[in-house]
Structures are given as C-alpha cells and as structure tokens.
Design an enzyme around this catalytic site. Structure first.
Site, PDB file in Angstrom:
ATOM      1  N   GLU A 193       4.302  -9.416   6.513  1.00 28.94           N
ATOM      2  CA  GLU A 193       4.338 -10.010   7.848  1.00 28.94           C
ATOM      3  C   GLU A 193       3.034 -10.716   8.172  1.00 28.94           C
ATOM      4  O   GLU A 193       3.014 -11.833   8.691  1.00 28.94           O
ATOM      5  CB  GLU A 193       4.583  -8.935   8.923  1.00 28.94           C
ATOM      6  CG  GLU A 193       5.940  -8.254   8.841  1.00 28.94           C
ATOM      7  CD  GLU A 193       5.952  -7.018   7.945  1.00 28.94           C
ATOM      8  OE1 GLU A 193       5.222  -6.987   6.933  1.00 28.94           O
ATOM      9  OE2 GLU A 193       6.711  -6.089   8.254  1.00 28.94           O
TER      10      GLU A 193
ATOM     11  N   GLU B  58      -0.492  -6.604  -2.961  1.00 27.70           N
ATOM     12  CA  GLU B  58      -1.202  -5.331  -3.167  1.00 27.70           C
ATOM     13  C   GLU B  58      -2.440  -5.527  -4.032  1.00 27.70           C
ATOM     14  O   GLU B  58      -2.674  -6.613  -4.585  1.00 27.70           O
ATOM     15  CB  GLU B  58      -0.232  -4.304  -3.779  1.00 27.70           C
ATOM     16  CG  GLU B  58       0.922  -4.021  -2.823  1.00 27.70           C
ATOM     17  CD  GLU B  58       1.848  -2.918  -3.293  1.00 27.70           C
ATOM     18  OE1 GLU B  58       1.783  -2.496  -4.458  1.00 27.70           O
ATOM     19  OE2 GLU B  58       2.676  -2.484  -2.464  1.00 27.70           O
TER      20      GLU B  58
HETATM   21  N1  THU Z   1       4.712  -3.306   3.664  1.00 25.06           N
HETATM   22  C1  THU Z   1       4.929  -4.550   4.171  1.00 25.06           C
HETATM   23  O1  THU Z   1       4.614  -5.569   3.544  1.00 25.06           O
HETATM   24  N2  THU Z   1       5.501  -4.634   5.397  1.00 25.06           N
HETATM   25  C2  THU Z   1       5.961  -3.568   6.113  1.00 25.06           C
HETATM   26  O2  THU Z   1       6.516  -3.769   7.183  1.00 25.06           O
HETATM   27  C3  THU Z   1       5.770  -2.217   5.616  1.00 25.06           C
HETATM   28  C4  THU Z   1       5.024  -2.071   4.348  1.00 25.06           C
HETATM   29  C5  THU Z   1       4.141  -3.218   2.304  1.00 25.06           C
HETATM   30  C6  THU Z   1       2.751  -2.665   2.199  1.00 25.06           C
HETATM   31  C7  THU Z   1       2.755  -2.152   0.783  1.00 25.06           C
HETATM   32  O3  THU Z   1       2.471  -3.238  -0.099  1.00 25.06           O
HETATM   33  C8  THU Z   1       4.173  -1.705   0.548  1.00 25.06           C
HETATM   34  O4  THU Z   1       4.951  -2.360   1.524  1.00 25.06           O
HETATM   35  C9  THU Z   1       4.381  -0.207   0.640  1.00 25.06           C
HETATM   36  O5  THU Z   1       3.891   0.288   1.835  1.00 25.06           O
END
Ligand code: THU
Length: 161
Positions: A74, A63
């Site tokens: 992913e 993030e």
């Molecule tokens: N996120 C992922 O890494 N993969 C997913 O399949 C869904 C969401 C992350 C993005 C963000 O850092 C956090 O989860 C909340 O949305």
C-alpha cells in the site's frame, strides 16, 4: 463520565456485484501480486491506487533481509503515485494478497502504518479514498480511510490549542 459508541460501516460483496471500474482496480491489485518481492514471508501483496486524473498506479510489498527495512504494498503504491503525480488526489485503493498458490479467501486490511499514510492523503486532498479489500470468497468495501482509522493522529493534532 460518558460512553461513546462508534458505528463503522463497511460493505461485503462479490466481484460480480461491483461495477467495471471497481473490478478493473481490483484486477490491477491482483495482477500486481505477481511482482511482489516477498522471499521471506511468501505473502505477496498487491495494491492499486486510482487517481483523480484517471491513472491507476500499482505497488507490491518489498521485503529485505533486514526485515524492518521492507515496505508494504500500500505504501509503495501510495508513495510512487504521489512521486509521479504530486497534484493528483487518490480516489480509491484496492488490496489483494496471494500466498500458498492462491489468493487469500478473506480480505486483508492495511496495517496501521499504511492506514496512517492513506489518511494523510485523504485529508490532504479532501477526497475520500474508497478502499476495496479483496478476498476470493468476499470483498470488503469501506467508504473512506477515516472509517479504518478512528481516533487518528493527524496534522491538527500537532497544533497547540
Ligand atoms: N503486507 C503488505 O504489503 N500489506 C498489508 O496490508 C499487510 C502486510 C506485507 C508486509 C510483508 O512483506 C508481508 O506482507 C507479511 O507481513
């Protein structure tokens, strides 16, 4: 006018019902959640990608204070895997998420942008990417990414007919 019905197949199972290799991939995704950088959402996601050369590459969500600059686990795993082994096809991916001190009970599924990236790889290497979505009460197994992304946009869509 014609109506079409799509049938999307998935399997729900427990960890114990999977074989050793499948369990290992899921364990790598779960382990990876520990390395997530998610100070804003506190939603730690781990992804583990199995390549056709036997390697397992994992990734975590990354993030940023400028929110859209971050990236999902992913895509981090997929892009890292392809940077390291550009000739290797992806055979499977496992995804796990940890928040509020526990793994989520019901599986999460990759977001639309991640599905698009996974699909491109599936088509590029002509190799189904089996998807394991981990939840502590059940695991969902999907045979390929095309199943997750019907009516997809791909390289063929760019060809003028
Ligand atoms: N996120 C992922 O890494 N993969 C997913 O399949 C869904 C969401 C992350 C993005 C963000 O850092 C956090 O989860 C909340 O949305």
């Amino acid at each position: 006018m014609k109506e079409h019905t799509l049938v999307l197949k998935s399997i729900s199972c427990t960890f114990e019902e999977l074989n050793e290799n499948e369990q290992l991939l899921i364990s790598k995704a779960k382990q990876a959640t520990e390395n997530a950088y998610a100070p804003y959402s506190h939603f730690n996601v781990g992804a583990a990608v199995l390549l056709d050369n036997g390697e397992i590459i994992s990734g975590t969500n990354q993030e940023n204070a400028a929110y859209p600059s971050g990236l999902c686990a992913e895509r981090v795993a997929m892009f890292y895997a392809n940077s390291k082994y550009p000739n290797a096809a992806v055979k499977a991916i496992a995804i796990a998420a940890f928040t509020n001190g526990q793994f989520i009970e019901l599986p999460i599924s990759p977001c639309g942008a991640c599905r698009q990236v996974l699909l491109e790889t599936e088509i590029r290497y002509n190799q189904d990417i089996v998807c394991y979505l981990y939840g502590s009460t059940e695991i969902t197994k999907v045979q390929n990414i095309k199943t997750l992304l019907p009516f997809c946009f791909n390289a063929d869509s760019l060809k003028v007919k």
